[in-house]
Design a protein around this motif. Structure first.
Motif: not given
Length: 497
Positions: A378-395, A459-467
């Motif tokens: 719904g938001f054409p030609n919009l791109f996020l960097l370091y958006g939801p589900y891209t944070n890390l705990g290990h790298n 209580g939803k985890v929305v920041n981290n990448w699960p992989g």
């Protein structure tokens, strides 16, 4: 009339500078970076508190395309990271693209003209493509404590450090025990008459294998082909292996937890203090911190750990209330709030409006969603960097950002080559990705029973990448045309020059 550009990037940290470099290398010269501050650098510009440093080794916390062989130490400190980013901006010619002192207040997609109309504190401009590089840790949070504004002395958030405040020989109160506090406390304890640390929950703090690089090591890194690349690969592999415990088998954290307890016992002799410093949640559920001097500082003279909750701030200090209802006063000359950031709001407080007048805040009322953490339906030609589900705990987040650069470039190239008005990720694709993330996150260490800055209020985890990060790189290798809807020909789009 508003000036129109090919790409407008919001933010000039690692994401914004790196994205601009890659866009210019791809032949897209009409790029503008909007920065609300008077200097580039993002979080490394904002966080100038004593002891500010990175907990990822320098050879990995840097762009793969701009290798720095003369880092002063294994774990870089804030001034050196900021200098590195400035040098990248100058070397690759993106510094002139930055418009400083220009805060974005909102953006509205004009579907008829296929342009983003961007409102700023210095007027309006337009862009074919809008990239948000605001990051997750840029809006400081101050605790909603009664009387906070009544304190008579200097008080400030750790990311807005008051360098005019004299801490030498003073009574300093530090509120919070997160990543910033772990670095601040040892520095201030050595200078202050006394330091009182107010802890809501104890963090896991493990050793940081840091040291300066020797001159001969820098010489080898600079002159011997392949050594720097080998060092970077070795560090990457060591960090990536930890994902097994974070996202696959959280039970493995028990091994690290036992090692943590042994290390803590060796650093803190007082059994009561040691017990107060043992977290009451599984290791890894919140961010694991690294320091060699935090626990020795807490065990040192003049430092007091307070675990009773803060009742209010008074003109002369901080008042706490114990489990028995009794209050205790803690005098302070200076208060430092190391209380974190509004990490799950992402683009807030900007007002972003997409197709059919849809507001991003409304679209995200149940938690932020973006396909691969980059595109929002719904938001054409919009791109996020370091958006939801891209944070890390290990790298290293820089590795994730570089994966996102490539994906965004693929999308921009598709728009350019096919002369599309816009592309927009399909809602079913985004929904499927979100369901997959939430399902996979249930088996990670981040959902083992604690509250953290990775979570929304419900209580939803929305920041981290699960992989694994290499899996994310594979997923973002190139955009899949089947994932997008596009418009062509309804208007004559301006070229992505």
């Amino acid at each position: 009339m508003a000036m129109s550009h090919s790409v407008v990037i919001v933010g000039s940290g690692f994401g914004g500078i790196g994205m601009a470099i890659r866009l210019r290398e791809a032949g897209i010269g009409d790029v503008v970076i909007l920065e609300k501050a008077g200097e580039l650098g993002g979080t490394w510009r904002d966080n100038t508190y004593p002891g500010a440093a990175c907990d990822v080794p320098s050879h990995l916390y840097s762009f793969s395309f701009e290798r720095k062989t003369d880092w002063s130490r294994r774990y870089p400190q804030q001034p050196e990271i900021l200098d590195y980013l400035r040098n990248c901006a100058r070397k690759y010619g993106v510094l002139p693209l930055v418009r400083f002192g220009t805060e974005v207040t909102g953006a509205r997609f004009d579907a008829e003209r296929a342009l983003w109309r961007i409102s700023t504190t210095r007027g309006e401009l337009e862009a074919r493509v809008l990239v948000s590089a605001c990051g997750q840790l840029n809006r400081p949070v101050l605790p909603p404590v009664e009387g906070r504004e009544t304190f008579a002395g200097p008080s400030f958030h750790s990311s807005r450090w008051d360098h005019g405040a004299d801490l030498d020989g003073k009574r300093v109160a530090v509120v919070g025990t997160g990543a910033s506090a772990v670095q601040i406390v040892p520095e201030i304890a050595a200078r202050a008459e006394s330091l009182t640390l107010f802890q809501r929950s104890a963090p896991y703090v493990i050793d940081k294998p840091d040291r300066p690089y020797r001159p001969w090591e820098k010489a080898v890194l600079r002159t011997v082909p392949g050594v720097y690349g080998l060092s970077r690969a070795k560090i990457y592999a060591a960090h990536e292996s930890r994902a097994v415990a974070f996202v696959k088998y959280p039970g493995l954290m028990g091994i690290m937890e036992r090692s943590f307890r042994r290390s803590l016992a060796g650093q803190v002799a007082d059994p009561a203090l040691r017990e107060a410093l043992v977290p009451g949640y599984p290791m890894g559920c919140k961010r694991i911190l690294r320091s060699n001097d935090y626990y020795p500082a807490l065990a040192g003279p003049g430092v007091t750990l307070v675990t009773d909750p803060i009742a209010r701030v008074t003109p002369s200090g901080v008042e706490t209330r114990g489990a028995d209802g009794r209050t205790a006063a803690h005098a302070a000359d200076v208060i430092v709030y190391a209380t974190g950031f509004a990490s799950t709001d992402f683009l807030a407080p900007m007002r972003i409006t997409g197709l059919d007048g849809r507001e991003l805040n409304e679209a995200w009322r149940d938690g932020a969603q973006a396909h691969l953490g980059i595109t929002v339906s719904g938001f054409p030609n919009l791109f996020l960097l370091y958006g939801p589900y891209t944070n890390l705990g290990h790298n290293s987040i820089i590795y994730m950002l570089e994966s996102q650069f490539r994906y965004v470039l693929g999308c921009v190239d598709a728009v350019r080559r096919a002369r599309l008005d816009w592309i927009d990720v399909r809602p079913d694709v985004q929904d499927a990705f979100t369901r997959e993330m939430r399902e996979r996150l249930r088996s990670t260490v981040w959902e083992t029973g604690c509250e953290s800055w990775y979570m929304t209020a419900d209580g939803k985890v929305v920041n981290n990448w699960p992989g694994f990060t290499f899996a994310y790189r594979r997923a973002t290798r190139r955009p899949d045309p089947r994932h997008f809807r596009a418009r062509r020909g309804a208007s004559e789009p301006a070229p992505l020059a």
